[in-house]
Scaffold this motif. Structure first.
Motif, PDB file in Angstrom:
ATOM      1  N   VAL A 247       0.872  -1.165   0.000  1.00 22.96           N
ATOM      2  CA  VAL A 247       0.000   0.000   0.000  1.00 22.96           C
ATOM      3  C   VAL A 247       0.915   1.223   0.000  1.00 22.96           C
ATOM      4  O   VAL A 247       1.851   1.312   0.793  1.00 22.96           O
ATOM      5  CB  VAL A 247      -0.968   0.003   1.198  1.00 22.96           C
ATOM      6  N   TYR A 248       0.665   2.132  -0.943  1.00 29.66           N
ATOM      7  CA  TYR A 248       1.493   3.336  -1.089  1.00 29.66           C
ATOM      8  C   TYR A 248       0.673   4.554  -0.712  1.00 29.66           C
ATOM      9  O   TYR A 248      -0.412   4.797  -1.246  1.00 29.66           O
ATOM     10  CB  TYR A 248       1.992   3.459  -2.528  1.00 29.66           C
ATOM     11  N   VAL A 249       1.200   5.358   0.212  1.00 26.88           N
ATOM     12  CA  VAL A 249       0.575   6.617   0.600  1.00 26.88           C
ATOM     13  C   VAL A 249       1.400   7.744  -0.011  1.00 26.88           C
ATOM     14  O   VAL A 249       2.546   7.980   0.389  1.00 26.88           O
ATOM     15  CB  VAL A 249       0.503   6.761   2.134  1.00 26.88           C
ATOM     16  N   ALA A 250       0.830   8.412  -1.009  1.00 24.25           N
ATOM     17  CA  ALA A 250       1.541   9.473  -1.716  1.00 24.25           C
ATOM     18  C   ALA A 250       1.560  10.759  -0.884  1.00 24.25           C
ATOM     19  O   ALA A 250       0.853  10.883   0.123  1.00 24.25           O
ATOM     20  CB  ALA A 250       0.878   9.721  -3.073  1.00 24.25           C
TER      21      ALA A 250
ATOM     22  N   ILE B 256       4.341   1.552   2.023  1.00 23.37           N
ATOM     23  CA  ILE B 256       5.286   2.450   1.361  1.00 23.37           C
ATOM     24  C   ILE B 256       4.745   3.869   1.488  1.00 23.37           C
ATOM     25  O   ILE B 256       3.607   4.150   1.090  1.00 23.37           O
ATOM     26  CB  ILE B 256       5.445   2.062  -0.125  1.00 23.37           C
ATOM     27  N   VAL B 257       5.551   4.773   2.035  1.00 21.47           N
ATOM     28  CA  VAL B 257       5.073   6.117   2.349  1.00 21.47           C
ATOM     29  C   VAL B 257       6.027   7.153   1.758  1.00 21.47           C
ATOM     30  O   VAL B 257       7.260   7.043   1.906  1.00 21.47           O
ATOM     31  CB  VAL B 257       4.962   6.332   3.874  1.00 21.47           C
ATOM     32  N   HIS B 258       5.467   8.149   1.095  1.00 19.21           N
ATOM     33  CA  HIS B 258       6.277   9.258   0.595  1.00 19.21           C
ATOM     34  C   HIS B 258       6.890   9.988   1.789  1.00 19.21           C
ATOM     35  O   HIS B 258       6.219  10.267   2.783  1.00 19.21           O
ATOM     36  CB  HIS B 258       5.408  10.207  -0.227  1.00 19.21           C
ATOM     37  N   GLU B 259       8.163  10.305   1.685  1.00 18.67           N
ATOM     38  CA  GLU B 259       8.891  10.871   2.823  1.00 18.67           C
ATOM     39  C   GLU B 259       8.303  12.201   3.315  1.00 18.67           C
ATOM     40  O   GLU B 259       8.455  12.549   4.487  1.00 18.67           O
ATOM     41  CB  GLU B 259      10.364  11.050   2.475  1.00 18.67           C
TER      42      GLU B 259
ATOM     43  N   VAL C 133       5.253  12.947   3.861  1.00 17.35           N
ATOM     44  CA  VAL C 133       4.140  12.763   4.807  1.00 17.35           C
ATOM     45  C   VAL C 133       4.406  11.617   5.779  1.00 17.35           C
ATOM     46  O   VAL C 133       3.537  11.266   6.582  1.00 17.35           O
ATOM     47  CB  VAL C 133       2.813  12.499   4.057  1.00 17.35           C
ATOM     48  N   ALA C 134       5.606  11.051   5.719  1.00 19.04           N
ATOM     49  CA  ALA C 134       5.880   9.845   6.503  1.00 19.04           C
ATOM     50  C   ALA C 134       5.755  10.095   8.004  1.00 19.04           C
ATOM     51  O   ALA C 134       5.155   9.288   8.735  1.00 19.04           O
ATOM     52  CB  ALA C 134       7.268   9.303   6.168  1.00 19.04           C
ATOM     53  N   ASP C 135       6.322  11.201   8.496  1.00 24.98           N
ATOM     54  CA  ASP C 135       6.286  11.441   9.947  1.00 24.98           C
ATOM     55  C   ASP C 135       4.859  11.653  10.444  1.00 24.98           C
ATOM     56  O   ASP C 135       4.456  11.095  11.479  1.00 24.98           O
ATOM     57  CB  ASP C 135       7.149  12.656  10.300  1.00 24.98           C
ATOM     58  N   GLU C 136       4.088  12.445   9.699  1.00 26.45           N
ATOM     59  CA  GLU C 136       2.712  12.688  10.132  1.00 26.45           C
ATOM     60  C   GLU C 136       1.878  11.423  10.044  1.00 26.45           C
ATOM     61  O   GLU C 136       1.108  11.103  10.963  1.00 26.45           O
ATOM     62  CB  GLU C 136       2.075  13.789   9.278  1.00 26.45           C
ATOM     63  N   LEU C 137       2.032  10.683   8.948  1.00 26.77           N
ATOM     64  CA  LEU C 137       1.280   9.439   8.826  1.00 26.77           C
ATOM     65  C   LEU C 137       1.653   8.478   9.941  1.00 26.77           C
ATOM     66  O   LEU C 137       0.783   7.849  10.556  1.00 26.77           O
ATOM     67  CB  LEU C 137       1.542   8.785   7.472  1.00 26.77           C
ATOM     68  N   LEU C 138       2.937   8.358  10.214  1.00 24.83           N
ATOM     69  CA  LEU C 138       3.388   7.426  11.238  1.00 24.83           C
ATOM     70  C   LEU C 138       2.805   7.781  12.601  1.00 24.83           C
ATOM     71  O   LEU C 138       2.351   6.897  13.341  1.00 24.83           O
ATOM     72  CB  LEU C 138       4.917   7.423  11.286  1.00 24.83           C
ATOM     73  N   ALA C 139       2.805   9.047  12.955  1.00 22.74           N
ATOM     74  CA  ALA C 139       2.257   9.461  14.248  1.00 22.74           C
ATOM     75  C   ALA C 139       0.775   9.105  14.347  1.00 22.74           C
ATOM     76  O   ALA C 139       0.308   8.574  15.365  1.00 22.74           O
ATOM     77  CB  ALA C 139       2.459  10.959  14.445  1.00 22.74           C
ATOM     78  N   ARG C 140       0.040   9.386  13.282  1.00 24.23           N
ATOM     79  CA  ARG C 140      -1.397   9.070  13.286  1.00 24.23           C
ATOM     80  C   ARG C 140      -1.623   7.560  13.319  1.00 24.23           C
ATOM     81  O   ARG C 140      -2.521   7.070  14.011  1.00 24.23           O
ATOM     82  CB  ARG C 140      -2.069   9.656  12.043  1.00 24.23           C
ATOM     83  N   LEU C 141      -0.820   6.840  12.555  1.00 19.44           N
ATOM     84  CA  LEU C 141      -1.015   5.406  12.435  1.00 19.44           C
ATOM     85  C   LEU C 141      -0.704   4.682  13.741  1.00 19.44           C
ATOM     86  O   LEU C 141      -1.462   3.807  14.185  1.00 19.44           O
ATOM     87  CB  LEU C 141      -0.144   4.851  11.296  1.00 19.44           C
TER      88      LEU C 141
ATOM     89  N   SER D 191      -2.367  -1.075  -3.458  1.00 23.26           N
ATOM     90  CA  SER D 191      -3.226   0.038  -3.079  1.00 23.26           C
ATOM     91  C   SER D 191      -2.421   1.321  -3.135  1.00 23.26           C
ATOM     92  O   SER D 191      -1.237   1.331  -2.770  1.00 23.26           O
ATOM     93  CB  SER D 191      -3.761  -0.196  -1.657  1.00 23.26           C
ATOM     94  N   VAL D 192      -3.048   2.406  -3.612  1.00 28.77           N
ATOM     95  CA  VAL D 192      -2.398   3.716  -3.634  1.00 28.77           C
ATOM     96  C   VAL D 192      -3.383   4.750  -3.115  1.00 28.77           C
ATOM     97  O   VAL D 192      -4.572   4.725  -3.453  1.00 28.77           O
ATOM     98  CB  VAL D 192      -1.899   4.081  -5.054  1.00 28.77           C
ATOM     99  N   TRP D 193      -2.866   5.651  -2.270  1.00 31.15           N
ATOM    100  CA  TRP D 193      -3.690   6.704  -1.677  1.00 31.15           C
ATOM    101  C   TRP D 193      -3.183   8.053  -2.160  1.00 31.15           C
ATOM    102  O   TRP D 193      -2.036   8.421  -1.929  1.00 31.15           O
ATOM    103  CB  TRP D 193      -3.639   6.611  -0.155  1.00 31.15           C
TER     104      TRP D 193
END
Length: 526
Positions: free
Chosen positions: A270-273, A304-307, A309-317, A426-428
């Protein structure tokens, strides 16, 4: 069917008791003279049912029964067969509570995730009942000589379709592959995984209640030996399971020159753009990764996360993972259930321990939870996973996910494709065109944009299946029905013989046919 005599949420000695008379009724239609087997529920680890097993000789007799029933079934109008699918649709929805109980007891998943299976069966029933007759209808094609040649395509049933289904989706995968086979005029010989036996038998009872002939669907019980006997006898084989076993199934079918469709393993990404809506992406990622405790062939094991948004996504996740409700109860208030048994728990823990020993870090989860259930493992997120670790490339089939940061879409595509598998992705992204461009470059049979797997899975008018080591053939859509048929071309030639046109021989015949071919091209005939 399930009689709960204690509440496992509050009583550590809780167990589930199945009415023995109901179990006997379910197995009464089954040919099974082998040694009994005892299944256990993942909810508590306690015995669930003792069931008979089918010997290879039983499988042979069941096949003969199915073949005899198939002849009369194939003679029925397809519209009549379709009406029975709609009757099953209604029964499945009417009996959903009972079905949910037994799916949960055998698989360990939550009630909401069990309901995915009930809904899936209903959707497949409706789709093929409405669309199937037109797909199976005779089709005229342009003949060799327009007006003089009439060519018609027919779809004849294969005969007896062997379905070998796994434990992780015991209702969906025992029923939805059988339904288009039945609509096409076939009989079905089903061997469910031992851990999904009760669900499959319950589905068989509903098929008979819906009006399908009693001998048309034969269920045989047991493990690998019984499954092999089905594969070695059926006129077509539908298998869902591991890639290793799928290779053996394909080899067996190939030796007999019968067709096979195989949905096998996956190492889905799953890729989060960088432009993703994280409010949607976080719950979407949770569902993609941890539905059915990750025991789903199309679930994601690589995030797989674009760098950017990686920190924000990680905190939320990480926050959302910590708030997930784990349970082994027969209720709706849970986000994730149990692994199916001790072997699966051991496999997931082995991947986790191997990764940590070789330098990976645990960002969330990582603990077994025997206080909730004997095979419950917290949803777990790793970082720093490398090719030296088993979980980098091997399918884990559990709630263990590796996080990777990338700089751009090109790197995300390369990482998504860096696997022998190609089942789901999956791609977001807020930009749907960008999502479609990403999907076109991913080597996977299905790609979801702004969804984990349910959008593609639920779109049953479109095909579903794997590329590379994830399988052969497709379920759903046109191919998911016509694969169970033999295409036959019946062509009628009128007035003259093609090879013996009146008054034309040798060079004259060639000149006349050349002129006719040029004329057909000029007027745009295909």
């Amino acid at each position: 069917m399930a009689d709960v005599i204690a509440d496992p949420e509050t009583d550590p000695h809780a167990t589930y008791v199945l009415d023995p008379a109901s179990v006997r009724a379910l197995t009464s239609r089954v040919l099974a003279s082998g040694e009994p087997m005892t299944t256990r529920t993942p909810m508590t680890g306690a015995p669930l049912a003792t069931l008979p097993t089918s010997t290879p000789a039983d499988v042979a007799v069941a096949l003969d029964r199915a073949r005899a029933a198939q002849r009369a079934w194939a003679a029925r109008p397809v519209a009549e067969r379709a009406r029975l699918l709609l009757a099953l649709h209604d029964l499945v929805l009417d009996r959903r509570s009972e079905l949910l109980d037994i799916v949960q007891l055998e698989s360990g998943k939550t009630r909401a995730q069990a309901f995915e299976e009930v809904a899936d069966v209903a959707v497949v029933c409706r789709h093929y009942a409405r669309r199937g007759p037109a797909l199976l209808a005779d089709r005229r094609h342009l003949g060799a000589l327009p007006l003089l040649t009439r060519s018609t395509e027919h779809h004849r049933p294969k005969g007896v379709v062997g379905v070998v289904s796994p434990w992780n989706y015991p209702l969906t995968l025992s029923v939805t592959d059988a339904l288009p086979a039945l609509l096409a005029g076939n009989a079905v010989l089903l061997r469910p995984d031992p851990q999904g036996t009760l669900t499959a038998l319950h589905a068989l009872a509903l098929l008979v209640e819906a009006g399908f002939p009693e001998d048309l669907v034969q269920v045989v019980l047991g493990g690998a030996e019984t499954g092999a006997a089905v594969v070695e006898r059926a006129d077509y084989v539908c298998f869902t399971g591991s890639t290793a076993t799928g290779r053996s199934v394909a080899a067996s079918a190939g030796r007999r020159l019968v067709g096979a469709s195989l949905e096998l393993g996956g190492k889905n990404a799953v890729y989060v753009a960088d432009d993703a809506d994280l409010r949607r992406a976080v719950p979407g990622v949770l569902h993609a990764c941890f539905s059915s405790a990750g025991q789903l062939c199309v679930s994601a094991e690589r995030l797989i996360v674009h760098e950017r948004v990686a920190d924000e996504l990680l905190a939320r996740l990480v926050d959302a993972m910590g708030r997930m409700r784990l349970s082994t109860g027969l209720h709706w208030d849970a986000d994730m259930g149990s692994l199916v048994g001790p072997a699966q728990l051991a496999r997931v823990l082995a991947h986790l321990e191997d990764a940590v020993a070789k330098g990976a870090s645990v960002l969330a989860g990582g603990r077994a939870r025997p206080d909730i259930g004997p095979y419950v493992l917290e949803p777990t997120l790793l970082t720093g996973v490398t090719s030296a670790m088993a979980c980098r490339d091997e399918e884990t089939f559990g709630p263990l996910v590796a996080l990777y940061r990338v700089q751009d879409d090109d790197a995300a595509v390369a990482l998504a494709n860096d696997t022998e598998y190609g089942l789901n992705a999956s791609v977001w992204t807020r930009d749907v065109r960008r999502g479609r461009r990403f999907a076109a470059r991913v080597q996977a049979g299905t790609v979801n944009v702004n969804e984990g797997y349910a959008a593609a899975w639920g779109s049953v008018g479109s095909p579903m299946g794997g590329m590379k080591a994830s399988g052969l053939g497709r379920r759903h859509g046109r191919e998911g029905l016509l694969k169970y048929t033999e295409s036959q071309n019946v062509t009628v030639q009128r007035l003259v013989n093609i090879a013996d046109l009146p008054g034309l021989r040798g060079a004259g015949y060639a000149r006349a046919l050349t002129g006719a071919l040029r004329a057909m091209r000029a007027v745009g005939l295909p």
